[in-house]
Design an enzyme around this catalytic site. Structure first.
Site, PDB file in Angstrom:
ATOM      1  N   TYR A   5       0.736  -1.227   0.035  1.00 29.08           N
ATOM      2  CA  TYR A   5       0.138  -0.041   0.058  1.00 29.08           C
ATOM      3  C   TYR A   5       0.876   1.226  -0.146  1.00 29.08           C
ATOM      4  O   TYR A   5       1.754   1.651   1.036  1.00 29.08           O
ATOM      5  CB  TYR A   5      -1.039   0.108   1.050  1.00 29.08           C
ATOM      6  N   TYR A  33     -11.004  -1.990   8.875  1.00 30.49           N
ATOM      7  CA  TYR A  33      -9.625  -1.446   9.500  1.00 30.49           C
ATOM      8  C   TYR A  33      -9.564   0.018   9.888  1.00 30.49           C
ATOM      9  O   TYR A  33      -9.339   0.130  10.894  1.00 30.49           O
ATOM     10  CB  TYR A  33      -8.705  -1.366   8.011  1.00 30.49           C
ATOM     11  N   HIS A  34     -10.157   0.925   9.359  1.00 34.40           N
ATOM     12  CA  HIS A  34     -10.456   2.448   9.722  1.00 34.40           C
ATOM     13  C   HIS A  34     -11.291   2.424  10.855  1.00 34.40           C
ATOM     14  O   HIS A  34     -10.828   3.293  11.660  1.00 34.40           O
ATOM     15  CB  HIS A  34     -11.061   3.187   8.559  1.00 34.40           C
ATOM     16  N   LYS A  47      -8.796  20.492  13.173  1.00 37.03           N
ATOM     17  CA  LYS A  47      -8.285  19.823  11.777  1.00 37.03           C
ATOM     18  C   LYS A  47      -8.022  20.525  10.822  1.00 37.03           C
ATOM     19  O   LYS A  47      -9.088  21.046  10.372  1.00 37.03           O
ATOM     20  CB  LYS A  47      -9.034  18.440  11.700  1.00 37.03           C
ATOM     21  N   ASP A  71      -7.683  16.154   5.868  1.00 34.56           N
ATOM     22  CA  ASP A  71      -7.403  14.843   6.745  1.00 34.56           C
ATOM     23  C   ASP A  71      -8.691  14.890   7.749  1.00 34.56           C
ATOM     24  O   ASP A  71      -9.045  15.500   8.568  1.00 34.56           O
ATOM     25  CB  ASP A  71      -6.226  15.002   7.634  1.00 34.56           C
ATOM     26  N   HIS A 131      -8.865  11.959   9.827  1.00 39.68           N
ATOM     27  CA  HIS A 131      -8.654  11.008  10.851  1.00 39.68           C
ATOM     28  C   HIS A 131      -8.787  11.730  12.075  1.00 39.68           C
ATOM     29  O   HIS A 131      -7.834  12.706  12.410  1.00 39.68           O
ATOM     30  CB  HIS A 131      -7.233  10.221  10.736  1.00 39.68           C
TER      31      HIS A 131
END
Length: 722
Positions: free
Chosen positions: A76, A230-231, A586, A590, A592
């Site tokens: 990845y 996953y996230h 933030k 992004d 996250h």
């Protein structure tokens, strides 16, 4: 920046009593393990007697598993320009990689061309910039798309990006029927955690179904969706919660496709999943085994006629969250343990993170070492010789059953709400993930959950490691030039016509959005243009992050240092008539926000007044928000390597607005080599990953208190002069 010795956590630096210990034992997201398991633990578990490749597929989706063909080793990656990423992929293929997983930059994820003013600090950072077919052709130059498997992590701008890939393959001489790989196309997960959405949920789900429909007819070897847990795990979800939410999303996608008139057997066999593998070794294995069991049971309800429609196939990736900035070479050990769990669980492909990804993008050397972990497991250990070596283990079969039971209970709760869309709209999903994240952070900060080199056995001094740095301005300039050239040479009328067709399709609901996006890419429309016309119809979706209140404070309520700081904050209110106020921001694209939300939760529980800003702010918007809300400080959470562009611009905006008295802190993935640059910009303090929340809160409070004291002293002096 080395923390002062008083701030470095030793194994006894934060006291926690038995009340906090009970949280670990009783938390619903933790599978309790017994010291000894016997046959009595598994005598009533039906799946124990199944074989690999047979229902309910707990022991693997096929009979021979790795004994005939090992899992696919994926890399990845994506960074800077498409030329540099192409060179990286070709080196990786020469080094043993069998599949490419493309990481796109955040501007591309959010459907902006590289020349858009909102993405100045994001182009080429944390992924490769793709604006058109021309970029995609360069990205896959000399990479045979008829034989190499390509996975693309893309959700928000999935239509133009997938379409650009299809057209790039066409112009390479590869028909759609030959393409192998996966498009993530998992928008529900974006609304839960990663936040690289563009449109509201309902039209976003239409995009998902149009992609499933188009690929099922024209791309029979290509996986139309990778349903990603996953996230969720990276955002803080436990293994049980990740499993339940991922399968609930999968069920929602199946129902959406059926509602569009598709036959379940036309697409179910091309669905794939994507799970995160963390440091809980046994649970990681059990999660994948339980996932196949639960998906088999879920799909039975849709009455498929093909066995392949009942089988869960999955890609896995080792955890990025478990990687530490401190003592980073330890990360290679962590990644190896996580990779073994994925393999023992029966993954179909695997990406292993590089040890330096907690600091920055991986170097060529660290990426090679990450690949070699998988090559060594395949070539040197003998692991591949036995199908499901954990089968029949009293412990593993029991916790597989317990994992399935825990996830099943959550699935039933989601169904009772009316399905995943309803659970998402209610905020329940985000609350569950955030609660898990806050609990985990409290366990780490109190030392209950040990992280070697961070809260135990920490080195007294560390040398920085080399890291890859991307010249963001150079990448953006190159992309802007290529975009300008593209727009000059293409047929503008043809582009306008196909974009009009897309608009009509979005408004009317008639036609296939991916089919029209392919037509748009053929005439050289850009990713940003396709995304913009759809946004004109549906609007851009906005949401405000939720903050869990009281939970972190409850977990540390008996901690002496916590009580001391809590009292100081209360005294601040009495003395100055207001609470210390901080805005958590933030910047850039992004999404996250795990760290930002945990910090907001902890600071709020200490008595700070916390403003958690909206996602995707520009520096100017953050400065305006801080000014209007009267903040003492701005805490910038940075994870996507845009800090050297976005932080200076934030200070510029504060200066323009005469707000130089506002303190700025930065937390997140900031290489030590960049610390001095940020301090020169005016940053007051930098908090690396692994800094205990209580430590950062104390340092922030002391700076705010100092500023407030000086401010009040100045006001008093002016009064005396009068």
């Amino acid at each position: 920046m080395k923390l002062p010795e008083s701030d470095v956590m030793s194994e006894n630096s934060l006291h926690c009593d038995s009340n906090v210990e009970l949280i670990n034992n009783n938390a619903p997201d933790v599978l309790p393990l017994k010291m000894v398991y016997t046959h009595d633990d598994i005598k009533d578990i039906e799946h124990v007697y199944s074989l690999p490749g047979q229902p309910p597929y707990v022991r693997g989706p096929n009979a021979t598993m790795y004994s005939v063909k090992p899992w696919t080793i994926r890399q990845y990656a994506g960074f800077s320009t498409c030329q540099e990423s192409n060179m990286f992929y070709r080196k990786a293929m020469a080094g043993g990689v069998q599949g490419i997983s493309v990481a796109f930059d955040l501007a591309t994820h959010r459907g902006y061309d590289s020349d858009h003013p909102r993405v100045t600090g994001d182009v080429g950072k944390a992924g490769v910039a793709i604006d058109s077919v021309e970029d995609m052709k360069i990205l896959f130059d000399q990479i045979p798309l008829d034989s190499i498997s390509v996975s693309m992590t893309m959700n928000g701008a999935v239509l133009p990006v997938l379409a650009a890939y299809i057209v790039a393959a066409e112009e390479q001489g590869v028909a759609s029927e030959q393409l192998k790989g996966t498009i993530q196309n998992d928008i529900l997960k974006e609304f839960m955690v990663r936040n690289t959405y563009i449109y509201p949920p309902v039209p976003s789900m239409r995009i998902v179904s149009d992609i499933i429909s188009y690929t099922s007819k024209t791309m029979p070897k290509f996986n139309s969706i990778s349903i990603s847990g996953y996230h969720m795990k990276e955002a803080g979800a436990s293994d049980i919660l990740e499993l339940a939410l991922t399968l609930a999303n999968g069920k929602e996608y199946v129902q959406t496709a059926l509602n569009q008139g598709l036959n379940v057997d036309d697409f179910a066999g091309r669905l794939s999943f994507f799970f995160g593998i963390g440091m809980d070794f046994y649970q990681g294995i059990a999660k994948l085994r339980a996932a196949r069991l639960l998906w088999y049971q879920t799909m039975l309800a849709f009455n498929p006629q093909r066995a392949t429609s009942l089988i869960l196939r999955t890609h896995c990736q080792t955890s990025g969250w478990s990687l530490t900035v401190q003592d980073p070479y330890n990360n290679m050990v962590r990644t190896t343990v996580e990779a073994m769990a994925a393999v023992f669980g029966g993954t179909q492909s695997l990406h292993t993170n590089a040890f330096d990804e907690a600091i920055a993008l991986p170097t060529d050397t660290s990426a090679r070492l990450a690949r070699n972990i998988q090559l060594i497991l395949q070539e040197e250990t003998g692991i591949c010789a036995v199908v499901d070596p954990w089968a029949g283990s009293y412990m593993m079969e029991k916790i597989t059953d317990e994992m399935a039971a825990g996830a099943r209970k959550l699935l039933e709760e989601i169904a009772a709400m009316g399905g995943m869309l309803k659970a998402l709209e209610s905020g329940w999903v985000m609350q569950q993930i955030s609660a898990c994240s806050v609990r985990t952070q409290a366990k780490i900060d109190t030392g209950i959950q040990v992280i070697v080199g961070v809260n135990k056995y920490r080195l007294p001094g560390e040398r920085p490691v080399d890291y890859r740095e991307v010249d963001n301005s150079a990448v953006r300039n190159a992309q802007v030039i290529r975009l300008k050239t593209l727009r000059e040479v293409r047929n503008a009328q043809a582009v306008s016509q196909v974009l009009d067709n897309l608009t009509h399709c979005a408004k009317s609901g008639v036609g296939n959005l991916l089919e029209l996006s392919v037509q748009a890419m053929r005439v050289r429309a850009t990713v940003g243009e396709v995304s913009a016309v759809l946004a004109d119809v549906w609007g851009r979706y906005h949401t405000k992050p939720q903050v869990i209140q009281s939970l972190y404070g409850e977990l540390l309520e008996d901690n002496l240092q916590w009580k001391e700081l809590l009292q100081k904050v209360a005294m601040f209110l009495q003395q100055y008539g207001r609470r210390p106020k901080i805005m958590i921001a933030k910047l850039g694209q992004d999404g996250h926000d795990r760290g930002a939300k945990v910090v907001a939760s902890g600071f709020g529980d200490l008595g700070f007044e916390v403003e958690l800003g909206e996602l995707f702010m520009t520096p100017e918007e953050a400065a305006d928000h801080a000014m209007s809300s009267g903040c003492h400080a701005i805490g910038v959470s940075s994870l996507a390597a845009g800090h050297k562009t976005l932080i200076p611009e934030l200070f510029n905006q504060l200066s323009v607005k005469n707000m130089n008295n506002i303190i700025v802190f930065v937390g997140g993935v900031i290489p030590q080599q960049d610390h001095e640059f940020l301090y020169q910009c005016g940053v007051t303090d930098i908090f690396e990953p692994g800094t205990p929340l209580l430590v950062s809160a104390r340092r922030v409070f002391e700076r705010i208190e100092n500023v407030e004291q000086k401010s009040n002293s100045f006001v008093f002096s002016k009064h005396q002069l009068k």
